[in-house]
Design a protein around this motif. Structure first.
Motif, PDB file in Angstrom:
ATOM      1  N   LEU A  78      34.763 -29.010  -7.725  1.00 43.51           N
ATOM      2  CA  LEU A  78      33.666 -28.090  -8.018  1.00 43.51           C
ATOM      3  C   LEU A  78      33.924 -26.790  -7.273  1.00 43.51           C
ATOM      4  N   ASP A  79      33.276 -25.720  -7.716  1.00 42.03           N
ATOM      5  CA  ASP A  79      33.456 -24.465  -6.979  1.00 42.03           C
ATOM      6  C   ASP A  79      32.431 -24.373  -5.852  1.00 42.03           C
ATOM      7  N   GLU A  80      32.428 -23.250  -5.135  1.00 42.44           N
ATOM      8  CA  GLU A  80      31.605 -23.152  -3.941  1.00 42.44           C
ATOM      9  C   GLU A  80      30.109 -23.244  -4.246  1.00 42.44           C
ATOM     10  N   ASP A  81      29.728 -22.975  -5.487  1.00 47.61           N
ATOM     11  CA  ASP A  81      28.320 -23.086  -5.842  1.00 47.61           C
ATOM     12  C   ASP A  81      27.990 -24.411  -6.499  1.00 47.61           C
ATOM     13  N   GLY A  82      28.979 -25.286  -6.597  1.00 45.32           N
ATOM     14  CA  GLY A  82      28.726 -26.615  -7.136  1.00 45.32           C
ATOM     15  C   GLY A  82      28.929 -26.736  -8.638  1.00 45.32           C
ATOM     16  N   PHE A  83      29.348 -25.644  -9.282  1.00 45.35           N
ATOM     17  CA  PHE A  83      29.677 -25.734 -10.705  1.00 45.35           C
ATOM     18  C   PHE A  83      31.085 -26.312 -10.856  1.00 45.35           C
ATOM     19  N   VAL A  84      31.356 -26.868 -12.043  1.00 40.83           N
ATOM     20  CA  VAL A  84      32.686 -27.438 -12.283  1.00 40.83           C
ATOM     21  C   VAL A  84      33.726 -26.315 -12.295  1.00 40.83           C
ATOM     22  N   LEU A  85      34.776 -26.511 -11.539  1.00 41.64           N
ATOM     23  CA  LEU A  85      35.819 -25.485 -11.435  1.00 41.64           C
ATOM     24  C   LEU A  85      36.698 -25.526 -12.683  1.00 41.64           C
ATOM     25  N   GLU A  86      36.905 -24.361 -13.278  1.00 33.67           N
ATOM     26  CA  GLU A  86      37.726 -24.301 -14.483  1.00 33.67           C
ATOM     27  C   GLU A  86      39.192 -24.433 -14.092  1.00 33.67           C
ATOM     28  N   LYS A  87      39.989 -24.918 -15.045  1.00 39.47           N
ATOM     29  CA  LYS A  87      41.422 -25.007 -14.786  1.00 39.47           C
ATOM     30  C   LYS A  87      41.957 -23.608 -14.520  1.00 39.47           C
ATOM     31  N   HIS A  88      41.588 -22.688 -15.365  1.00 42.41           N
ATOM     32  CA  HIS A  88      41.828 -21.272 -15.063  1.00 42.41           C
ATOM     33  C   HIS A  88      40.589 -20.498 -15.491  1.00 42.41           C
ATOM     34  N   ARG A 144      41.571 -31.404 -13.905  1.00 39.98           N
ATOM     35  CA  ARG A 144      42.219 -32.676 -14.197  1.00 39.98           C
ATOM     36  C   ARG A 144      42.512 -32.794 -15.688  1.00 39.98           C
ATOM     37  N   GLU A 145      43.712 -33.214 -15.967  1.00 42.85           N
ATOM     38  CA  GLU A 145      44.145 -33.376 -17.350  1.00 42.85           C
ATOM     39  C   GLU A 145      43.191 -34.313 -18.093  1.00 42.85           C
ATOM     40  N   GLY A 146      42.904 -33.985 -19.344  1.00 42.20           N
ATOM     41  CA  GLY A 146      42.098 -34.884 -20.164  1.00 42.20           C
ATOM     42  C   GLY A 146      40.604 -34.801 -19.906  1.00 42.20           C
ATOM     43  N   ILE A 147      40.188 -33.975 -18.937  1.00 42.41           N
ATOM     44  CA  ILE A 147      38.751 -33.819 -18.683  1.00 42.41           C
ATOM     45  C   ILE A 147      38.354 -32.363 -18.908  1.00 42.41           C
ATOM     46  N   PHE A 148      37.361 -32.174 -19.742  1.00 45.24           N
ATOM     47  CA  PHE A 148      36.947 -30.830 -20.115  1.00 45.24           C
ATOM     48  C   PHE A 148      35.471 -30.644 -19.763  1.00 45.24           C
ATOM     49  N   ALA A 149      35.000 -29.399 -19.771  1.00 45.51           N
ATOM     50  CA  ALA A 149      33.604 -29.162 -19.418  1.00 45.51           C
ATOM     51  C   ALA A 149      33.072 -27.999 -20.222  1.00 45.51           C
ATOM     52  N   CYS A 150      31.782 -28.017 -20.527  1.00 46.88           N
ATOM     53  CA  CYS A 150      31.194 -26.918 -21.281  1.00 46.88           C
ATOM     54  C   CYS A 150      29.712 -26.799 -20.984  1.00 46.88           C
ATOM     55  N   GLY A 151      29.152 -25.653 -21.332  1.00 43.40           N
ATOM     56  CA  GLY A 151      27.732 -25.415 -21.092  1.00 43.40           C
ATOM     57  C   GLY A 151      27.507 -24.936 -19.671  1.00 43.40           C
ATOM     58  N   VAL A 152      26.283 -25.058 -19.213  1.00 40.20           N
ATOM     59  CA  VAL A 152      25.897 -24.463 -17.936  1.00 40.20           C
ATOM     60  C   VAL A 152      26.546 -25.161 -16.739  1.00 40.20           C
ATOM     61  N   THR A 212      29.476 -25.312 -16.071  1.00 38.06           N
ATOM     62  CA  THR A 212      30.562 -24.488 -15.540  1.00 38.06           C
ATOM     63  C   THR A 212      30.062 -23.116 -15.080  1.00 38.06           C
ATOM     64  N   GLY A 213      28.745 -22.901 -15.100  1.00 35.31           N
ATOM     65  CA  GLY A 213      28.198 -21.611 -14.657  1.00 35.31           C
ATOM     66  C   GLY A 213      27.054 -21.223 -15.563  1.00 35.31           C
ATOM     67  N   PRO A 214      26.090 -20.422 -15.067  1.00 38.48           N
ATOM     68  CA  PRO A 214      24.932 -20.045 -15.871  1.00 38.48           C
ATOM     69  C   PRO A 214      25.357 -19.332 -17.152  1.00 38.48           C
ATOM     70  N   LYS A 215      24.701 -19.671 -18.242  1.00 41.12           N
ATOM     71  CA  LYS A 215      24.988 -18.969 -19.492  1.00 41.12           C
ATOM     72  C   LYS A 215      23.901 -19.268 -20.516  1.00 41.12           C
ATOM     73  N   ASP A 216      23.933 -18.521 -21.613  1.00 35.26           N
ATOM     74  CA  ASP A 216      22.937 -18.708 -22.654  1.00 35.26           C
ATOM     75  C   ASP A 216      23.375 -19.797 -23.635  1.00 35.26           C
ATOM     76  N   ASP A 230      41.797 -20.662 -19.184  1.00 34.01           N
ATOM     77  CA  ASP A 230      41.570 -22.060 -19.552  1.00 34.01           C
ATOM     78  C   ASP A 230      40.181 -22.473 -19.094  1.00 34.01           C
ATOM     79  N   PRO A 231      39.156 -21.777 -19.610  1.00 32.64           N
ATOM     80  CA  PRO A 231      37.822 -21.906 -19.018  1.00 32.64           C
ATOM     81  C   PRO A 231      37.099 -23.212 -19.320  1.00 32.64           C
ATOM     82  N   VAL A 232      37.511 -23.968 -20.337  1.00 31.76           N
ATOM     83  CA  VAL A 232      36.768 -25.202 -20.605  1.00 31.76           C
ATOM     84  C   VAL A 232      37.546 -26.454 -20.215  1.00 31.76           C
ATOM     85  N   ALA A 233      38.686 -26.243 -19.563  1.00 33.16           N
ATOM     86  CA  ALA A 233      39.409 -27.401 -19.024  1.00 33.16           C
ATOM     87  C   ALA A 233      39.083 -27.500 -17.540  1.00 33.16           C
TER      88      ALA A 233
END
Ligand SMILES: Cc1cc2nc3c(=O)[nH]c(=O)nc-3n(C[C@H](O)[C@H](O)[C@H](O)COP(=O)(O)OP(=O)(O)OC[C@H]3O[C@@H](n4cnc5c(N)ncnc54)[C@H](O)[C@@H]3O)c2cc1C
Ligand code: SF4
Ligand code: SF4
Ligand code: SF4
Ligand code: SF4
Ligand code: SF4
Ligand code: SF4
Lengths: 295, 795, 187
Positions: free
Chosen positions: B509-519, B529-537, B539-543, B523-526
């Motif tokens: 996780l990043d310093e604020d506790g959101f899931v850290l992106e691969k890049h 770790r290989e094979g694990i992806f993330a989306c929505g809030v 990974t960070g606040p969003k609409d 590579d913002p939704v990876a």
């Protein structure tokens, strides 16, 4: 026995010696030894001398702290201003050895030295931690039931909270806890966290502005229907009490809200004679004593 | 093994290399080396005739090892690999020496130094490749199923998209229904569509889709296995109602005697112990809140379908998936610590989520905006934006990104359906950077919503009303504004479960506790770790729009990952090279960033799928039992010796460079034609944590005068904590080498970010100057080290 | 440099005021804390909290801005600078943790040094240098002390001349005494 060196400051000994007397009596009542801090000076005042020359402020504060260190005792104070200066200076000199070294270079001219081994505790901390709310409650001789108290924290006991370390400066409750333990009732009023108006050299430099802030505060206390305004600080005490006279004289505003210091309120509940607590030495007479049947 | 027959090919790069490096001299020198049967230079090695030259040489001279000195391997290595492969050369028998980015482009004006350096680097590569063994990639089957965690709009979208591709989806939601936050809203910005109208069809699709298996009241307990083949344990809380049988008649609800606070209504309303969160919930079934149910049995008695089981118990199931998508969303930061906002101290100070419920016709007041304190009429509402966001003092440092807009949305909607309602929005900066957002803001202004610039300082209760104190910073004057209702817009923080979940999933996780992106950019939704992806809030606040786009992206990535059916396992992994030495002390296990090492029958076992080849474990082993395929102990020592022995350079500096981030930075220095001293000779390594003290001492013994380590930062590089371990190790080596009479200043560690490439020149110049000032290490010291090293290997 | 004149010619009228504040402040406070003034976003939380700002022309947010911009003279000579009660409400609430109150104290130090100072403050200072206390002990105070049963003169520098000497040595060594005397002389 817990012991402290009693740091007097200026306002208490020179204008409201009743506060000095009350402190001694109350601490004796709770078996806390108060040593005289012989040869102490002005703390020096944080918003005044701190505004003129912070280096000088730090050095003189370090001398006062060093007096406690040579008695091997923490200081205690009944003034938020003295607390502000001495606690901050203690903090600075404890955290930063290079600043301590530079300050001690100057102190060496008077053969003194301060190692930040001892510091200062506000009298509120003595009540809350050394004596404890439970003990205060169980020691009450004269319950203050029915007394409506408007609590004023003053600024420098709580703030800046990162240095003071007494938790939230927006939601404090220690004074209310003590008031409640004594049987009295803390009343909510809108301007509870407002400054008394006197600090930072404003009282000396712009009395009208200081009084306007004081008036705002007192009006809010009045609106809440409090019997008195409680403070933990000689300087706030001075501003509220003397300030009411000045407001009357300069602006024709009359409040007549009795002012009482924390040590005095505790003293009353401990059954100590109001006179020897200095309650009659205020400008505004202690009308709440009637309510308590103590006149 | 057959005797090495090496071919050395140096590319002129149309002058890019040969203008600085004397390729003729290189060829002449190389051809004199043992085992080198061919040494050739050519204008463009990567051109068709160039490649043909290499292929023909392999055929004619029966070469079995190839060294190509040309541009960075990031450029043409894959192409050369393929071509020499056609001639039967294993990829491990091909070495690329970077004499363009690391010689000719950075030592212009120092032709002699550049040429000498090229010769040294090529010699090192020849030695390394002579000691190589062939490597073959492995394969594993991939489980064609996806686990989606979290059933908000992001999770729903991802699940549907994967299912549409014909892949099995397990959707795990911890609440009794899917829908997430969006299900609580009446309308959504910037189009003011009815949220239910656009969300519930999707929820229905989830329920209908035969490829989706939905688990509500569910929680991921454990994840084992490897990317491509995860084994997941899921805990199912008791629902008390059989989802298949319940027809949603509500008979149970009417007789239930227990009333409790509704969490769906954000604490503003009441509900029964048996309830349905909202009419369109999926699954469309009632649920018992066992924390407040008294088990009186009234509901079970009434239920016409006998759907209720008051003795329902927790269950655990296990599923098998190839990939995972995390979409656990957010919650609002608790503002109770902000005494100045009076949240939790006065009932008429509410959060924006509470407001969403209050203004929702399906909410606790059927859409009537009333004062929570007394049900009284609300004439004036104040919004406090950035109530804790952008605040390092007591809140969160970041912008929560949607509050400016949803406050505007709520205000606009209320202005539309409530005549004369006075709404003020207190803001610092009105952030409306999105498609149609600025227009939306302007529209609200036209509708009469008032905006005041200045963050609110404090709120003072005044009976049922609230006085807000702030500055109008446009005027530079303090204002007081009295409201019936104050709405706080608190920071959006990651759903609190993520801390535990991240541990289970082994994703950082990043310093604020959101899931850290691969890049963060590319590579913002990876996840890392290989094979694990993330989306929505998560990974960070969003609409919603961005959450949905990300969900589509995450689904595509998961599908891509699974579509390969078989996963290639790269061969360059750590392995237990000398099993009889391993006594299962477990030192290696400590350092491995991927937890690839375990103990089985009193020896370590390295899972070649989990191992990412960082090499951090190898120096950790006190018994020297481990080795790394592709950069073995033998190869590494040979390369060090090859570069240093026979070098005519006056001062010799070795730089071990982490192969991804730091190496890229180094290439960029070349691309920009910056210039640094030719004393620096690079040996790429997966991570400098691969290096033992022995390697360093050996380098000093063989002629190095200074050694540098350029390492990727922990969060940027591919190997996580291995990068941090590298720094720790090198700092220790600085102490250790003093025991061998080598001054610690002869070791230099730098953490390198890609954008640091400009700074590298300074770093090299400084170190080169320091080493020149120190002078070469005395021969006696070198001999002494060599003696001690050989003694140590003897014992 | 007239604050009633709207136009600011940046190149001619501004200086690196913040650098000066930081340099001066580092003597007392951790530099990294003071440096947060660079990150002020002009949100107004400070001024909205300020008891003095409500009743005087003292404007803490604007001072932070002027500091960022480098309008040193304008800040130092504005009498309103002395209306801050140092209540710390602003500093407690600043979302960027700008050390507003401490910065005000530092700026006042610079104003004091530059001679922008109020007469009553000099009198307090003189009193301190002469007696060790900021206010005098008057006869009526001695009476009060007797009435409540404490020593007629408190056990401070007022009782111990050697202690007063110590304080005076210190104010001399720090240069404070010299500053005050000079300002008093100038009137
Ligand atoms: C007051 C307010 C109003 C808003 N209005 C709008 C708007 O009008 N327009 C707009 O575009 N955006 C709006 N937003 C933003 C919008 O809410 C988000 O963009 C969106 O909800 C993000 O969806 P999500 O699926 O990522 O997260 P969520 O909606 O939070 O969904 C996450 C889901 O995961 C579940 N979950 C959490 N932890 C676990 C776990 N451990 N295991 C299983 N499941 C778990 C949760 O129960 C939830 O169902 C608003 C935000 C707020 C605060
Ligand atoms: S009574 Fe039975 S069928 Fe009807 S809603 Fe309740 S559980 Fe479902
Ligand atoms: S058993 Fe529980 S859910 Fe059912 S009616 Fe009784 S309290 Fe309500
Ligand atoms: S979106 Fe607006 S209200 Fe929310 S944190 Fe960002 S600037 Fe503040
Ligand atoms: S430490 Fe690195 S090389 Fe060793 S097993 Fe773990 S991932 Fe593989
Ligand atoms: S509160 Fe802080 S950030 Fe906001 S204007 Fe004041 S100093 Fe600047
Ligand atoms: S410390 Fe000074 S500037 Fe800050 S709020 Fe108090 S009086 Fe105003």
């Amino acid at each position: 026995m817990t012991k402290y060196a009693f740091f007097l400051g200026c306002i208490a000994p020179l204008r409201y010696p009743g506060l000095e007397a009350a402190t001694k009596r109350v601490m004796q009542h709770f078996n806390i030894e108060l040593l005289d801090l012989n040869g102490a000076s002005c703390c020096p005042a944080p918003g005044v001398f701190g505004s003129f020359d912070l280096w000088n402020w730090l050095v003189v504060a370090a001398r006062n702290l060093s007096l406690g260190e040579s008695l091997n005792a923490d200081l205690t104070t009944i003034c938020n201003g003295c607390y502000a200066t001495l606690q901050e200076a203690w903090h600075i000199l404890k955290e930063d050895p290079s600043k301590r070294r530079r300050v001690n270079e100057v102190l060496s001219k008077i053969n003194r030295n301060y190692n930040a081994k001892t510091g200062i505790k506000h009298i509120i901390e003595v009540f809350a931690n050394d004596i404890g709310i439970d003990k205060i409650k169980s020691s009450v001789e004269k319950s203050l039931e029915g007394l409506k108290v408007a609590v004023h924290y003053g600024c420098h006991f709580l703030k800046p909270r990162k240095i003071r370390g007494h938790g939230s400066s927006e939601k404090p409750h220690i004074l209310e806890d003590i008031v409640t333990a004594l049987g009295a009732e803390p009343v909510h009023y809108k301007e509870k966290l407002l400054c008394c108006g006197a600090g930072g050299g404003v009282r000396a430099g712009n009395l009208d502005a200081a009084l306007e802030i004081t008036a705002r505060k007192l009006a809010s206390v009045k609106e809440a229907g409090a019997d008195c305004i409680l403070n933990p600080c000689s300087f706030c005490h001075f501003q509220f009490d003397r300030g009411q006279v000045e407001l009357r004289e300069r602006k024709g505003i009359e409040f007549n809200i009795p002012v009482i210091h924390l040590v005095q309120l505790v003293g009353l509940a401990m059954g100590i004679d109001p006179k020897s607590l200095g309650l009659y030495e205020n400008e505004i007479p202690p009308t709440y004593l009637d309510k308590l049947g103590l006149r | 093994m057959e005797k090495p027959r090496v071919g050395v090919f140096i590319c002129e790069c149309g002058g890019n290399i040969s203008d600085v490096v004397d390729v003729k001299k290189v060829v002449k020198t190389a051809s004199e080396w043992e085992n080198v049967l061919v040494a050739r230079h050519y204008t463009y090695m990567c051109s068709k005739p160039g490649v043909e030259l290499i292929k023909q040489s392999i055929k004619k001279r029966e070469l079995n090892r190839i060294v190509i000195a040309c541009c960075t391997p990031k450029m043409h290595r894959k192409m050369f690999e393929r071509n020499v492969g056609e001639e039967g050369i294993n990829p491990a028998f091909l070495e690329i020496v970077n004499v363009r980015e690391q010689c000719s482009w950075v030592h212009h004006g120092d032709n002699e130094g550049a040429t000498q350096k090229a010769i040294d680097l090529i010699r090192g590569a020849v030695k390394k490749v002579e000691n190589a063994v062939p490597l073959h990639p492995g394969k594993m089957p991939v489980k064609p199923a996806v686990l989606v965690i979290g059933g908000g709009i992001a999770g729903i979208t991802a699940a549907l998209r994967v299912a549409e591709a014909g892949i099995k989806v397990y959707l795990v939601e911890k609440e009794p229904t899917i829908g997430g936050h969006m299900a609580k809203y009446a309308k959504v910005f910037p189009t003011l569509d009815c949220a239910q109208c656009i969300l519930t069809p999707k929820m229905g699709d989830v329920a209908e889709n035969p490829n989706i298996e939905l688990f509500t009241l569910a929680e991921v307990k454990a994840v084992e296995g490897v990317p491509g083949d995860f084994k997941v344990k899921i805990k199912l809380k008791p629902r008390g109602v059989d989802v298949e049988k319940c027809v949603g008649c509500g008979a149970c609800n009417r007789v239930c005697p227990v009333e409790t606070v509704s969490d769906f209504d954000e604490g503003l309303g009441k509900r029964k112990a048996i309830y349905i969160p909202f009419p369109q919930a999926v699954p469309s079934a009632y649920v018992i809140d066992f924390d407040s149910c008294t088990k009186c049995g009234k509901c079970a008695e009434k239920c016409p379908r006998k759907a209720i089981n008051l003795e329902d118990t927790e269950k655990e199931i296990e599923i098998n998936v190839g990939a995972i998508i995390v979409a656990t969303g957010f919650k609002l930061f608790d503002l109770s610590d902000y005494g100045e906002y009076k949240y939790g101290m006065h009932p008429n100070v509410i959060t924006a989520l509470q407001m969403e419920r209050l203004m929702n016709v399906a909410g606790p007041t059927s859409g009537a905006i009333v004062r929570p304190s007394d049900g009284g009429e609300v004439k004036k509402i104040g919004y406090i934006l950035c109530a804790g966001s952008r605040d390092t003092n007591k809140g969160k440092p970041y912008c929560s990104r949607v509050c400016c807009l949803y406050a505007t949305k709520q205000a606009l909607m209320m202005r539309e359906f409530m005549e004369g309602l006075d709404i003020w929005i207190h803001y610092i900066d009105l952030r409306a950077a999105g498609r149609r957002y600025e227009e939306f803001y302007k529209n609200a202004q036209i509708e009469g919503v008032k905006y005041v610039r200045g963050k609110v300082s404090e709120i003072i209760p005044d009976g049922d009303q609230l006085i807000v104190r702030a500055e109008d910073t446009m005027l530079g004057r303090p204002i007081e504004n009295k409201y019936d209702l104050v709405v706080l817009c608190p920071p959006i923080v990651p759903s609190p479960d993520i801390t535990k979940l991240a541990e289970i999933l082994k994703i950082p996780l990043d310093e604020d506790g959101f899931v850290l992106e691969k890049h963060p950019k590319l590579d913002p939704v990876a996840t890392k770790r290989e094979g694990i992806f993330a989306c929505g809030v998560i990974t960070g606040p969003k609409d919603i729009q961005t959450s949905v786009s990300e969900a589509e992206g995450a689904a595509a990535k998961a599908i891509n990952f699974l579509i390969q059916k078989e996963k290639i396992i790269e061969p360059n992994k750590a392995y237990l090279a000398v099993p009889e030495k391993c006594d299962a002390c477990g030192e290696c296990i400590e350092v491995c960033p991927t937890e690839a090492i375990s103990i089985a029958s009193e020896k370590v076992e390295i899972n070649e799928i989990l191992c990412n080849g960082c090499g951090a474990c190898i120096p950790a082993c006190p018994k020297e039992a481990l080795d790394l395929k592709g950069l073995s102990e033998k190869q590494l020592m040979a390369e060090i010796e090859g570069i240093l022995t026979g070098s005519e350079s006056e001062i010799k500096i070795l730089a071990f460079v982490e192969n991804e981030i730091a190496y890229t930075a180094l290439d960029l220095t070349g691309v920009a034609r910056l210039s640094y001293p030719s004393s620096i000779r690079v040996i790429p390594v997966p991570s400098t944590s691969r290096l033992k003290l022995k390697h360093i001492l050996y380098a000093f013994a063989k002629g190095a005068d200074g050694i540098m380590f350029l390492e990727a930062p922990e969060h940027e590089g591919p190997f996580g904590k291995a990068h941090a371990i590298a720094e720790e190790r090198i700092e220790n080596y600085k102490f250790d080498i003093e025991d061998y009479d080598v001054d610690s200043i002869r070791l230099w560690f730098s953490k390198v970010y890609v954008p640091d490439w400009r700074k590298l020149v300074k770093v090299f110049e400084t170190f080169d100057r320091m080493i020149k000032d120190e002078g070469p290490i005395e021969q006696e010291v070198r001999e002494n080290i060599l003696k001690q090293l050989s003694q140590e290997t003897d014992t | 440099m007239d604050s009633t004149k709207p136009l600011i010619k940046i190149d001619e009228e501004t200086s690196d005021f913040i650098a000066e504040i930081l340099e001066k402040g580092a003597q007392i406070f951790p530099k990294e804390e003071l440096e947060r003034i660079l990150t002020c976003i002009q949100c107004g939380t400070c001024y909205g909290s300020c008891p003095s700002g409500r009743i005087t022309a003292y404007h803490v947010r604007v001072i932070m801005r002027k500091a960022q911009l480098g309008l040193k003279e304008e800040v130092l000579k504005d009498e309103n600078l002395w209306n801050c009660t140092t209540c710390y409400t602003c500093q407690e609430r600043c979302p960027r943790e700008v050390e507003t109150t401490d910065t005000i104290r530092l700026i006042r130090n610079m104003a004091f040094e530059a001679g922008y100072v109020k007469k009553p403050h000099l009198i307090v200072s003189r009193n301190f240098i002469e007696t060790g206390h900021s206010i005098p002990l008057r006869d009526e105070d001695k009476e009060k002390r007797k009435r409540v049963g404490v020593s007629e003169i408190p056990p401070t520098t007022l009782t111990y001349p050697e202690a007063l000497k110590e304080v005076q040595t210190l104010v001399e060594a720090t240069g404070f005494k010299e500053k005050v005397l000079k300002l008093l002389e100038e009137g």
